[in-house]
Write an enzyme that holds these catalytic residues in place. Structure first.
Site, PDB file in Angstrom:
ATOM      1  N   TYR A 197       0.902  -1.212   0.036  1.00  0.00           N
ATOM      2  CA  TYR A 197      -0.053  -0.002  -0.033  1.00  0.00           C
ATOM      3  C   TYR A 197       1.077   1.192   0.059  1.00  0.00           C
ATOM      4  CZ  TYR A 197      -3.777  -3.164   1.083  1.00  0.00           C
ATOM      5  OH  TYR A 197      -4.770  -4.153   0.956  1.00  0.00           O
ATOM      6  N   SER A 198       0.589   2.050  -0.810  1.00  0.00           N
ATOM      7  CA  SER A 198       1.309   3.130  -0.750  1.00  0.00           C
ATOM      8  C   SER A 198       0.842   4.222   0.403  1.00  0.00           C
ATOM      9  CB  SER A 198       0.732   4.094  -2.139  1.00  0.00           C
ATOM     10  OG  SER A 198       1.691   5.016  -2.613  1.00  0.00           O
ATOM     11  N   CYS A 365      -0.671   7.417 -11.231  1.00  0.00           N
ATOM     12  CA  CYS A 365      -1.076   6.477 -10.192  1.00  0.00           C
ATOM     13  C   CYS A 365      -2.498   5.984 -10.109  1.00  0.00           C
ATOM     14  CB  CYS A 365      -0.397   6.914  -8.724  1.00  0.00           C
ATOM     15  SG  CYS A 365      -0.489   5.697  -7.641  1.00  0.00           S
ATOM     16  N   GLU A 405       2.596   4.358 -11.316  1.00  0.00           N
ATOM     17  CA  GLU A 405       2.596   3.277 -10.651  1.00  0.00           C
ATOM     18  C   GLU A 405       1.097   2.873 -10.599  1.00  0.00           C
ATOM     19  OE1 GLU A 405       4.492   3.004  -6.555  1.00  0.00           O
ATOM     20  OE2 GLU A 405       2.393   3.362  -5.661  1.00  0.00           O
ATOM     21  N   TYR A 407      -1.897  -0.441 -10.929  1.00  0.00           N
ATOM     22  CA  TYR A 407      -2.330  -1.985 -10.525  1.00  0.00           C
ATOM     23  C   TYR A 407      -3.645  -2.414 -11.262  1.00  0.00           C
ATOM     24  CZ  TYR A 407      -3.595   1.780  -7.111  1.00  0.00           C
ATOM     25  OH  TYR A 407      -4.228   2.936  -6.674  1.00  0.00           O
TER      26      TYR A 407
END
Ligand code: A2P
Length: 407
Positions: A197-198, A365, A405, A407
């Site tokens: 987790y960021s 992101c 970044e 996902y």
């Protein structure tokens, strides 16, 4: 040719010879002479116990080498050596010699795929500490907050989770990630995969000088296609945490998706949903450390509705001088579905002006699906303003000014 092997090394140029590593190592792999502290490859089992106590970070170096360095070679060094052809620093692409937990490294490499081959940190960014804690040697944090960010009637449950590290050091920089180690085992008896987790707070904590950090986590409900593992296992574990609960944390991870420490830097931040986490950290850092910076933040933030946009309320209070905001909603108007990449085109001339400056940094992101749309919008904008996008992007990547970044 034999397969490269992983070797743990100590940087003699940084080591202060305090003996902490040798005293900590449970297998006697660290030893020293009058010159250097060194690691015996035949004994080191990569337990990482020595990494977090090291006061300088000199212990935190791992390489993949064809032929391991002998103890005698290590005793003779004044600096870490270059690694040879066909060998590599163990960790994020682009780093010569770096330690990264293998599982976290694979997750980060996947998330950063869109950044391009060789990923670099901005030249001015602070040096991150990485890999201080691992799955087998995690740090314990206490949950001190868990707040729902999305409206009660919103279709998604996104939460702001605060983890406190008490008297223990867990240094993170804006843009880094942490791993949450889930309790129990999966059906196959192995540990659950780690989830990264960021971090959503700046380096000095939720409030200045607090030893905590925050995460922005969306509860995911679906199952895998094969039904083997519930995809939402980690997110449900984190979203259900209660105040006072203890959590095992690995990390910090990531050494490239970092913000420039340069008041002249303009920072374009493009995100969807929980991809806003690092940008909350970036914004707070700028606000606290450089309130009159010449450079500006530009936020393109996509969500379904304002009720589902994390931090919608606090964002309204961020001064215009600090940040130019474009909040973009896909499900307000049933006829018009707007995405961040659409709004970028609306702001074409401003973005073109920024792309021409050597002090502009781009960060993307969030959902992987957004990458293509964002890329096409940059191409479109550049074509209009006589900028060669691919050359510009290559140069920005080279200079650590372009980061993805997803996902
Ligand atoms: P939508 O789902 O309405 O198509 P989520 O709420 O699922 O985390 O998504 C955050 C936002 O990102 C939503 O507005 C969602 O729109 C949007 N989104 C989904 N796919 C893309 C894409 N390919 N590019 C940009 N934004 C996207």
């Amino acid at each position: 040719m034999t397969a490269p092997v992983k070797q743990h090394l100590i940087d003699p140029a940084v080591c202060i010879r305090c003996n902490t590593c040798e005293a900590t190592c449970p297998v006697g792999a660290v030893t020293h002479d009058s010159n250097n502290y060194v690691v015996d490859i035949d004994k080191c089992n990569f337990c990482m116990d020595c990494v977090s106590p090291c006061p300088t970070g000199s212990i935190n170096h791992f390489v993949m080498v064809q032929k391991p360095f002998s103890l005698d070679e290590q005793f003779s060094w004044t600096d870490l050596p270059e690694v040879g052809a066909g060998e590599s620093g163990y960790g994020d692409a682009g780093a010569a010699i770096e330690a990264v937990d293998e599982e976290a490294a694979a997750l980060l490499a996947d998330a950063h795929k869109g950044s391009g081959g060789k990923v670099r940190a901005p030249a001015s960014s602070a040096k991150p500490r990485i890999n201080l804690f691992s799955r087998s040697n995690p740090i314990e944090a206490t949950v001190t907050g868990n707040f729902r960010l999305t409206a009660e009637n919103a279709s998604s449950d996104i939460r702001h989770i605060i983890l406190d590290f008490g008297a223990n050091a867990f240094p993170v920089l804006e843009g880094q990630s942490i791993g949450i180690v889930l309790p129990g085992t999966a059906k196959n008896g192995r540990p659950h995969p780690m989830r990264l987790y960021s971090v959503a707070s700046p380096r000095d904590g939720e409030r200045p000088n607090t030893n905590n950090l925050s995460l922005t986590v969306k509860r995911v409900a679906e199952k895998n296609a094969d039904g083997s593992e519930q995809r939402g296992l980690a997110s449900n574990y984190v979203c259900d945490l209660k105040q006072g609960d203890k959590v095992k944390v690995a990390g910090p991870f990531g050494s490239t998706f970092l913000m420039p420490d340069d008041p002249a830097a303009d920072i374009i931040m493009i995100c969807t949903g929980t991809g806003s986490a690092p940008f909350r950290a970036f914004t707070e850092r700028r606000r606290r450390s450089m309130p009159s910076a010449h450079g500006r933040l530009y936020l393109f933030f996509g969500a379904r509705t304002p009720q589902e946009l994390p931090y919608f309320g606090p964002l309204q209070k961020v001064p215009k001088k600090l940040m130019d905001q474009e909040l973009v909603f896909s499900r307000i108007d049933p006829v018009k579905k707007e995405y961040v990449q659409d709004r970028m085109r609306t702001r074409a001339s401003d973005l073109a002006m920024l792309l021409k400056r050597g002090t502009t940094h781009i960060y993307v992101c969030g959902l992987r699906g957004m990458e293509e749309g964002v890329e096409k919008s940059f191409e479109f904008i550049c074509a209009q303003f006589g900028i060669h996008w691919h050359e510009t992007r290559a140069q920005m990547r080279d200079q650590g000014r372009y980061h993805v970044e997803t996902y």
